[in-house]
Write a protein that holds these residues in place. Structure first.
Motif, PDB file in Angstrom:
ATOM      1  N   ASN A  43     -13.147 -19.242 -17.156  1.00 37.13           N
ATOM      2  CA  ASN A  43     -12.007 -19.824 -16.459  1.00 37.13           C
ATOM      3  C   ASN A  43     -10.832 -20.048 -17.399  1.00 37.13           C
ATOM      4  O   ASN A  43     -10.998 -20.641 -18.461  1.00 37.13           O
ATOM      5  N   ALA A  74     -11.613 -16.488 -13.435  1.00 37.06           N
ATOM      6  CA  ALA A  74     -10.512 -17.056 -12.664  1.00 37.06           C
ATOM      7  C   ALA A  74      -9.335 -17.437 -13.553  1.00 37.06           C
ATOM      8  O   ALA A  74      -9.517 -17.932 -14.660  1.00 37.06           O
ATOM      9  N   GLU A  76      -6.308 -19.960 -13.143  1.00 35.93           N
ATOM     10  CA  GLU A  76      -5.759 -21.042 -12.348  1.00 35.93           C
ATOM     11  C   GLU A  76      -4.512 -21.558 -13.046  1.00 35.93           C
ATOM     12  O   GLU A  76      -4.363 -21.417 -14.261  1.00 35.93           O
ATOM     13  N   ARG A  98      -5.260 -20.368  -7.537  1.00 37.60           N
ATOM     14  CA  ARG A  98      -5.449 -21.808  -7.356  1.00 37.60           C
ATOM     15  C   ARG A  98      -4.433 -22.529  -8.240  1.00 37.60           C
ATOM     16  O   ARG A  98      -4.351 -22.268  -9.443  1.00 37.60           O
TER      17      ARG A  98
END
Length: 114
Positions: A43, A74, A76, A98
């Motif tokens: 992440n 991801a 974000e 996100r």
């Protein structure tokens, strides 16, 4: 392009320490991000709280980093100032990525989910 990075589980937090990501700096942004995201953490939290403006080239650079991560990892975002948030909202990228109000809120959400 000045980027600051630190690991705050479960994220590699990368803070853009520049006032803008635009046509003049988009390539530098991508080039600076590449070795950081190659570290292999799943992440990435991109903290944009110091970025006052982003144009289409800057947005394209952020999207290129997201694509570079591939599936299973991801990207974000956190700390978007009003002008930057407007660009993500107008292009509907806020539906693709996100977006957290701040770094702290992102970390709190992860802690609550655990």
């Amino acid at each position: 392009m000045q980027l600051l990075s630190e690991f705050q589980s479960p994220y590699l937090v990368i803070t853009v320490d520049e006032p803008r990501i635009d046509a003049a700096s988009a390539v530098q942004f991508k080039d600076a991000m590449r070795p950081l995201v190659e570290q292999g953490t799943e992440n990435i939290l991109l903290d944009l709280n110091r970025v006052d403006s982003i144009d289409s080239s800057g947005l394209g650079a952020v999207i290129a980093v997201m694509k570079y991560l591939g599936s299973g990892r991801a990207l974000e975002l956190a700390g978007l100032r009003p002008k930057v948030q407007a660009v993500f909202r107008l292009t509907r990228m806020d539906n693709v990525m996100r977006i957290h109000e701040s770094r702290a809120s992102a970390l709190e959400q992860v802690a609550r989910a655990s």
